[in-house]
Design a protein around this motif. Structure first.
Motif, short mmCIF file in Angstrom:
data_model
loop_
_atom_site.label_atom_id
_atom_site.label_comp_id
_atom_site.label_asym_id
_atom_site.label_seq_id
_atom_site.Cartn_x
_atom_site.Cartn_y
_atom_site.Cartn_z
N GLU A 1 -51.96 -56.92 102.04
CA GLU A 1 -51.52 -56.23 100.82
C GLU A 1 -52.49 -55.15 100.33
O GLU A 1 -52.10 -54.31 99.53
CB GLU A 1 -51.31 -57.27 99.70
N SER A 2 -53.74 -55.23 100.76
CA SER A 2 -54.76 -54.28 100.28
C SER A 2 -55.53 -53.69 101.47
O SER A 2 -56.76 -53.89 101.58
CB SER A 2 -55.73 -54.97 99.33
N PRO A 3 -54.83 -52.98 102.35
CA PRO A 3 -55.50 -52.52 103.58
C PRO A 3 -56.70 -51.61 103.34
O PRO A 3 -57.69 -51.70 104.06
CB PRO A 3 -54.39 -51.78 104.35
N GLU A 4 -56.64 -50.80 102.28
CA GLU A 4 -57.79 -49.89 102.05
C GLU A 4 -59.02 -50.67 101.61
O GLU A 4 -60.15 -50.39 102.05
CB GLU A 4 -57.43 -48.83 101.01
N TRP A 5 -58.81 -51.66 100.76
CA TRP A 5 -59.94 -52.50 100.31
C TRP A 5 -60.51 -53.26 101.50
O TRP A 5 -61.73 -53.36 101.66
CB TRP A 5 -59.47 -53.46 99.22
N VAL A 6 -59.65 -53.78 102.34
CA VAL A 6 -60.14 -54.55 103.50
C VAL A 6 -60.92 -53.64 104.45
O VAL A 6 -61.99 -54.02 104.95
CB VAL A 6 -58.96 -55.27 104.20
N ALA A 7 -60.46 -52.43 104.68
CA ALA A 7 -61.21 -51.49 105.53
C ALA A 7 -62.60 -51.25 104.93
O ALA A 7 -63.61 -51.22 105.65
CB ALA A 7 -60.44 -50.18 105.67
N LYS A 8 -62.64 -51.11 103.61
CA LYS A 8 -63.92 -50.87 102.93
C LYS A 8 -64.87 -52.06 103.10
O LYS A 8 -66.04 -51.89 103.45
CB LYS A 8 -63.66 -50.60 101.44
N VAL A 9 -64.37 -53.27 102.91
CA VAL A 9 -65.29 -54.43 102.98
C VAL A 9 -65.68 -54.75 104.42
O VAL A 9 -66.79 -55.25 104.67
CB VAL A 9 -64.76 -55.66 102.21
N ILE A 10 -64.81 -54.43 105.36
CA ILE A 10 -65.19 -54.58 106.77
C ILE A 10 -66.36 -53.63 107.06
O ILE A 10 -67.36 -54.00 107.69
CB ILE A 10 -63.99 -54.30 107.71
N ALA A 11 -66.24 -52.40 106.58
CA ALA A 11 -67.31 -51.41 106.81
C ALA A 11 -68.61 -51.85 106.13
O ALA A 11 -69.70 -51.66 106.67
CB ALA A 11 -66.86 -50.04 106.31
N GLU A 12 -68.48 -52.47 104.95
CA GLU A 12 -69.69 -52.87 104.20
C GLU A 12 -70.34 -54.14 104.74
O GLU A 12 -71.55 -54.25 104.77
CB GLU A 12 -69.32 -53.13 102.73
N HIS A 13 -69.52 -55.09 105.15
CA HIS A 13 -70.05 -56.43 105.43
C HIS A 13 -69.96 -56.84 106.89
O HIS A 13 -70.48 -57.91 107.24
CB HIS A 13 -69.35 -57.46 104.55
N GLY A 14 -69.32 -56.06 107.72
CA GLY A 14 -69.31 -56.31 109.18
C GLY A 14 -68.92 -57.72 109.56
O GLY A 14 -67.85 -58.23 109.21
N ASP A 15 -69.85 -58.40 110.25
CA ASP A 15 -69.61 -59.71 110.84
C ASP A 15 -69.37 -60.81 109.79
O ASP A 15 -68.93 -61.90 110.15
CB ASP A 15 -70.88 -60.05 111.65
N LYS A 16 -69.65 -60.53 108.54
CA LYS A 16 -69.42 -61.55 107.52
C LYS A 16 -67.94 -61.64 107.14
O LYS A 16 -67.54 -62.53 106.39
CB LYS A 16 -70.26 -61.26 106.26
N ILE A 17 -67.15 -60.70 107.65
CA ILE A 17 -65.72 -60.69 107.33
C ILE A 17 -64.90 -61.04 108.58
O ILE A 17 -65.00 -60.37 109.61
CB ILE A 17 -65.26 -59.30 106.85
N ALA A 18 -64.10 -62.10 108.45
CA ALA A 18 -63.07 -62.39 109.45
C ALA A 18 -61.72 -62.21 108.78
O ALA A 18 -61.63 -62.25 107.54
CB ALA A 18 -63.22 -63.81 109.96
#
Ligand SMILES: O=C(O)c1ccccc1NCC(=O)[C@H](O)[C@H](O)COP(=O)(O)O
Length: 241
Positions: A109-126
């Motif tokens: 539902e929030s693809p832009e936010w998820v792209a942002k947090v993947i970029a910020e937190h890398g391996d901490k996000i699954a």
């Protein structure tokens, strides 16, 4: 070849460790104190815990304090799931000291936010890919959220580090993992996959372990442990080869 990681599950609803059938609210069977369950898995040799706040996932509340207490009491790695959908809930989840978080609904539902947090937190996000057939489910698995392979391609392009793949119709049913789904997801991504839902026996774990070479990194085990189909020690031994 590396060994399959095992992640015993503690799903929390209204302060209790519970199991659901197919993730459906109202099908809870209670198994007592979440901390006691988590410590039992740690003492049995677990290296990971899969910890889910079901109230946050369903939008019926939150077990945030309890989740923080459980995560803080453990020495092992914790994967935290359930209701992590915005900056505040992500910050609270990461502040528990967990090793990584698992995003579900937000990825749909929030693809832009998820792209942002993947970029910020890398391996901490699954990202949890919870599917019926190849249709993704969000909001505590109650709403449709797009096509599995479209969303996977988008998340891969954004650098998502890892996927937790659940066949909703197997979850909590002790009917075995959906091995073909796992193979199909592994064929579509180079990123590691954690298998979730349906494990009923040591043979199921051995079958998942045959997919390590294809990209399956771990397996979440819930109901089978609570219903004593096998012990965690036996499960760790079964996948040790
Ligand atoms: O993980 C979630 O966010 C979630 C949301 C809504 C319903 C269920 C959810 N998770 C369930 C799990 O992660 C199970 O613990 C896991 O799939 C183990 O299943 P099983 O071994 O079949 O009991």
């Amino acid at each position: 070849m590396s060994r399959l990681e095992l992640l015993p599950a503690v799903d929390v609803r209204d302060g209790q460790a519970v199991r659901l059938v197919k993730g459906a609210s109202g099908t809870e069977t209670s198994f007592g104190e979440p901390l006691a369950a988590a410590l039992a898995w740690q003492n049995a040799g677990a290296e990971w815990l899969h910890l889910v706040d079901l109230d946050a996932a369903f939008g019926t509340g939150s077990n945030r304090e309890l989740i923080r207490e459980v995560t803080g009491a453990l020495d092992i790695k914790v994967e935290l799931s359930g209701g992590i959908r915005d900056d505040a809930s992500l910050a609270a989840a990461l502040a528990t000291g967990c090793t990584r978080v698992n995003l579900g609904t937000a990825a749909l539902e929030s693809p832009e936010w998820v792209a942002k947090v993947i970029a910020e937190h890398g391996d901490k996000i699954a990202v949890g890919l919870d599917v019926v057939g190849t249709t993704l489910r969000g909001r505590g698995w109650t709403s449709d959220g797009g096509q599995l392979f479209d969303v996977l391609a988008r998340l891969d392009a954004e650098g998502c580090a890892r996927y937790v793949v659940t066949d909703v119709n197997r979850d909590g049913t002790l009917t075995g993992p959906n091995l073909q789904l796992l193979r199909d997801v592994c064929a579509a991504t180079d990123k590691p996959v954690v298998a979730s839902g349906g494990v009923s026996s040591l043979d199921d774990l051995r079958a998942i372990a045959t997919l390590v070479g294809e990209g399956v990194e771990g397996a979440i085990v819930g109901k089978a442990l609570y219903e004593q189909k096998f012990t965690l020690e036996e499960a760790l031994e079964a996948v040790s080869g």
